[in-house]
Design a protein around this motif. Structure first.
Motif, PDB file in Angstrom:
ATOM      1  N   GLN A 263       1.672   9.753  -5.231  1.00 22.63           N
ATOM      2  CA  GLN A 263       2.108  11.075  -4.771  1.00 22.63           C
ATOM      3  C   GLN A 263       3.177  11.659  -5.692  1.00 22.63           C
TER       4      GLN A 263
ATOM      5  N   PHE B 258      -5.186   6.661   2.449  1.00 23.44           N
ATOM      6  CA  PHE B 258      -5.121   5.291   2.957  1.00 23.44           C
ATOM      7  C   PHE B 258      -6.076   5.167   4.130  1.00 23.44           C
TER       8      PHE B 258
ATOM      9  N   SER C 115       0.836  -1.202   0.000  1.00 19.21           N
ATOM     10  CA  SER C 115       0.000   0.000   0.000  1.00 19.21           C
ATOM     11  C   SER C 115       0.875   1.258   0.000  1.00 19.21           C
TER      12      SER C 115
ATOM     13  N   THR D 137       0.738  11.063   1.988  1.00 13.93           N
ATOM     14  CA  THR D 137      -0.547  10.363   1.870  1.00 13.93           C
ATOM     15  C   THR D 137      -1.442  10.693   3.062  1.00 13.93           C
TER      16      THR D 137
ATOM     17  N   THR E  75      -4.080   9.733   5.764  1.00 13.17           N
ATOM     18  CA  THR E  75      -4.366   8.431   6.384  1.00 13.17           C
ATOM     19  C   THR E  75      -5.486   8.550   7.408  1.00 13.17           C
TER      20      THR E  75
ATOM     21  N   GLY F 115       4.545   7.558   3.586  1.00 19.93           N
ATOM     22  CA  GLY F 115       3.657   7.681   2.434  1.00 19.93           C
ATOM     23  C   GLY F 115       3.808   8.943   1.626  1.00 19.93           C
TER      24      GLY F 115
ATOM     25  N   ALA G 172      -2.979  10.808  -2.713  1.00 20.13           N
ATOM     26  CA  ALA G 172      -3.383   9.470  -2.297  1.00 20.13           C
ATOM     27  C   ALA G 172      -3.911   9.507  -0.870  1.00 20.13           C
TER      28      ALA G 172
ATOM     29  N   CYS H  79       0.924   4.187  -2.844  1.00 24.13           N
ATOM     30  CA  CYS H  79       0.623   5.577  -2.491  1.00 24.13           C
ATOM     31  C   CYS H  79       1.803   6.496  -2.800  1.00 24.13           C
TER      32      CYS H  79
END
Length: 801
Positions: A38, A46, A30, A70, A72, A67, A44, A34
């Motif tokens: 990006q 999560f 994952s 990312t 989250t 990430g 992105a 991601c």
């Protein structure tokens, strides 16, 4: 609460990450995906719905750390590093956000529906923002339990997100990866892609690449991540983080990963394009049943992407990018009366797959297989009719009724010495009855819209008009047709539906005597004065479905059966005196329970409402829980013996290539077991309690004989609405008769307005329904949840307000 729909957006490519096993690297994969998003200047996100274990090791924190920006979120974080179903039991749960961690003591485990709704809301919120790509990561393997102990593969199925399957690169990983894929496939998921780590010793990635290539599913293998230090002090932890950052930066640039993401985006676009063009293509290519195509437009066609439990997931181009392209649509016709155990039932799907794998299809004439034998035995026990000894298999209700008519007519001709090749033998039935679209049983129905332009139709028989049961202005009534009141008396009002079905009491009434005398005189006139001959009595017990959801007074059907059996002299001068069961008397009695049988009305058989054991009965539709076509025609030994002779031509020469197909029989065995369990395990107690407390029974502690999944309060409200003529509900069936100044009937359009309002629906869901003239009916599954039906009832009330 409102149903959760499948998740599909134009602006947001949302996928679910499943693992073939635990500890296969789902979170690392994952993070790679991601990172790659990006680095393409896209945003992105999560989502970890359920996480267990120490907060520092939480997967969403890993994404936040590595990430590359990312977004989250974790919905439920449990302390114990065990399976969610164990961690959720009376444990501390943390619901983390980016800025803080709040501790809560859960008094109860989060419901599956609540968890799904939270996921859908989160994804919808991301679709409203600038998020381009989202991953929803599961915990453990495909069948690891969720908080309530249900397999994740079943828990998350309503969302039906496309799947990124993280395969297992370890010893035994080929088997676990293929098994995980097949488990997802059985549940109707689309596996979009497969990712795993390369291992040069086991080389699972090489084998699995070829395997999934044959399924047209791309597989990407990545270098294994750097191993974690055995002991993490400050220095080694820093080196570990640097190593992981380097790993992610390098992996995110891999051409295979970039191609994979491009393919995932393309599949999302093409899926929506396919859905957009389906209605137009269907209008051009498909000839629909029971449909006048003149003036039909593409917008009149419902595009169904998938189905789960009581709901279709239907396509409707969204007006804003935050709306999902798919909407939950209540299957108001229970998929045209077949649906019993919910769409996408994993147990039935597994049963079907097992039988397909074990047998495929094998011929049945002169042979036997275990599923057909088991079903015959189980069905005879379920029907609990002392007359029944033999089960004949066909493919659907219409052909099953064809067989039943052949059985009944042959038995009558054999007993009475009639020659059907030289004289017409008809049937007795009820007006509005309809037994199928094949030519033989079509002739067993009175002239109607269904058959008036069928060139071969020759209605053969007599069909009695009859009193109807309905609720009008909050009161249960038996309404007698005007032209029959001279013979049968005036309308009657009853305190409850139970009292309508109290045949032990009603059989001794003056009404019963009038019913019987009217029926006897009518038959006598038809046979002795008009010269007609009848070979069978055919009834749809309680409710006549296709004729317009006609709820026949059960006393009239009981009296009709009694007169036929008690007076064989009406049909032939040489008729023997009435005999005790299991011998038939007068005419063979055939019950068409294709629609009303097997718990559709809340009981195993609709015959039980009448207290009658027919000589022949036909069951289909709910027989397989709504999954696959299959039909049975069950008969007595005496009916069977009418076909027994040394001549092959005397045999019942009827069948089709897929007679007693093993897949259908296996599913039916499991369907019967499941419905029998629901009948006794308390699943329907809430419905029964509503009808017990709402009826005027003298014994409030007793379980009512007659009940419905639709509440008494709903019927009271609907029956008093200005636009409603009458209503009734029994078992899973609700029927609403709309007022029509022109008299109603199959060609009426009076119910169209209500149908259109339900189709428009509310904010959360809408309803797909069918109408029979001025009648709009709704049906549920026998597994419908009370909360879903409560939402339906609210929508119905508002639509008729």
């Amino acid at each position: 609460m409102p149903p959760v729909g499948a998740a599909l957006w134009r602006s947001l490519r949302a996928h679910q990450v499943y693992g073939a096993n635990t500890d296969v690297g789902k979170t690392i994969i994952s993070t790679v995906l991601c990172n790659a998003i990006q680095r393409q200047n896209q945003q992105a996100a999560f989502l970890k719905p359920v996480s267990t274990g120490a907060l520092d090791d939480a997967d969403d924190r890993h994404l936040r750390r590595f990430g590359a920006g990312t977004l989250t979120k974790c919905l439920y974080q449990f302390d114990d590093p065990v399976s969610p179903h164990l961690a959720a039991k009376d444990k501390v749960v943390r619901t983390p956000s980016i800025t803080q961690v709040r501790k809560l003591i859960l008094k109860q485990i989060p419901r599956d529906d609540d968890l799904l709704a939270s996921i859908h809301r989160t994804l919808s919120g991301w679709a409203r923002s600038d998020i381009d790509f989202a991953l929803v990561e599961t915990a453990g393997g495909v069948h690891s339990p969720g908080p309530n102990g249900n397999s994740q593969a079943d828990l998350y199925r309503p969302l039906r997100l496309p799947i990124v399957l993280v395969a297992d690169s370890r010893l035994g990983g080929i088997s676990s990866s293929i098994s995980a894929y097949e488990s997802l496939l059985l549940r109707g998921y689309d596996v979009s892609s497969v990712v795993l780590f390369r291992d040069e010793y086991y080389q699972n990635h090489e084998y699995l690449r070829d395997y999934f290539k044959g399924k047209s599913i791309p597989l990407v293998s990545l270098p294994a991540p750097p191993p974690r230090p055995d002991q993490l002090d400050a220095s080694s932890q820093l080196r570990d983080e640097e190593a992981m950052l380097n790993y992610y930066q390098k992996s995110a640039k891999e051409s295979e990963i970039l191609r994979l993401l491009e393919g995932m985006n393309e599949k999302n676009v093409k899926r929506i394009e396919r859905l957009e063009e389906m209605a137009d293509r269907a209008r051009d290519l498909i000839w629909y049943p029971f449909t006048q195509h003149q003036g039909m437009k593409a917008k009149d066609i419902t595009v169904i992407d998938s189905a789960h439990d009581d709901y279709f997931q239907t396509f409707g181009s969204s007006e804003t990018k935050s709306e999902s392209e798919l909407r939950p649509t209540f299957d108001g016709s229970a998929s045209w009366w077949t649906q019993g155990l919910g769409h996408g039932n994993p147990d039935l799907s597994l049963s079907a797959a097992y039988a397909a794998g074990r047998y495929g299809h094998v011929m049945f004439a002169g042979a036997v297989h275990e599923p057909a034998l088991s079903l015959a035995s189980d069905l005879l026990k379920t029907l609990d009719n002392p007359r029944f000894t033999k089960v004949f298999y066909t493919d659907n209700g219409s052909t099953g009724m064809e067989v039943a008519v052949k059985m009944g007519l042959r038995a009558s001709c054999d007993r009475y010495g009639w020659d059907a090749s030289h004289e017409q033998i008809g049937i007795l039935g009820l007006k509005g009855s309809y037994h199928g679209d094949t030519i033989g049983v079509m002739d067993c129905s009175e002239p109607s819209t269904f058959n008036q332009k069928v060139e071969w139709y020759r209605g053969r028989g007599h069909w009695f008009d009859f009193p109807l049961v309905k609720m009008v202005d909050g009161a249960w009534k038996v309404e007698v047709p005007n032209e029959m009141k001279k013979d049968l008396g005036e309308d009657a009002e009853f305190s409850s539906l139970d009292s309508v079905f109290d045949l032990a009491e009603r059989q001794n009434s003056a009404t019963a005597l009038r019913y019987k005398e009217y029926i006897r005189r009518t038959i006598e006139d038809l046979v002795q004065r008009q010269g007609m001959k009848f070979g069978a009595l055919i009834l749809e017990p309680v409710i006549l479905g296709a004729g317009g959801m006609l709820f026949c007074d059960p006393l009239f059907q009981r009296c009709l059966t009694d007169v036929v059996r008690d007076h064989p002299e009406l049909f032939s001068n040489n008729a023997p005196a009435p005999k005790q069961s299991p011998s038939w008397s007068g005419l063979p009695v055939i019950f068409d329970e294709v629609f009303t049988g097997l718990y559709r009305l809340g009981r195993r058989t609709s015959a039980s409402f009448l207290g009658v054991h027919p000589d022949v009965a036909v069951n289909a539709k709910l027989l397989t829980g709504g999954l696959i076509p299959l039909c049975t025609t069950v008969a007595s030994e005496e009916i069977f013996n009418a076909f027994s002779s040394p001549e092959k031509s005397d045999a019942l020469l009827h069948g089709h290539s897929y007679t007693a197909h093993a897949v259908g029989c296996t599913v039916a065995v499991d369907s019967l077991k499941t419905m029998a369990k629901l009948d006794t395990d308390g699943s329907w107690d809430k419905y029964r309690e509503d009808w017990r407390t709402s009826s005027n029974t003298s014994n409030e502690s007793s379980t009512p004989n007659v009940w419905s999944v639709w509440s008494q309060g709903l019927l009271q409200d609907l029956s008093c609405a200005d636009s409603v003529e009458s209503v009734f509900a029994i078992g899973t069936v609700l029927s609403i008769s709309l007022r029509d100044a022109e008299g109603g009937g199959y060609t009426s359009n009076a119910a169209k307005g209500l149908q259109q309002k339900l189709a428009a629906g509310g904010d959360q869901f809408n309803v797909h329904s069918r109408v029979l003239g001025n009648i709009l009916y709704l049906m549920s599954s026998v597994t419908s949840k009370p909360e879903n039906l409560q939402e339906m009832e609210r929508l119905l009330r508002s639509s008729l307000a």
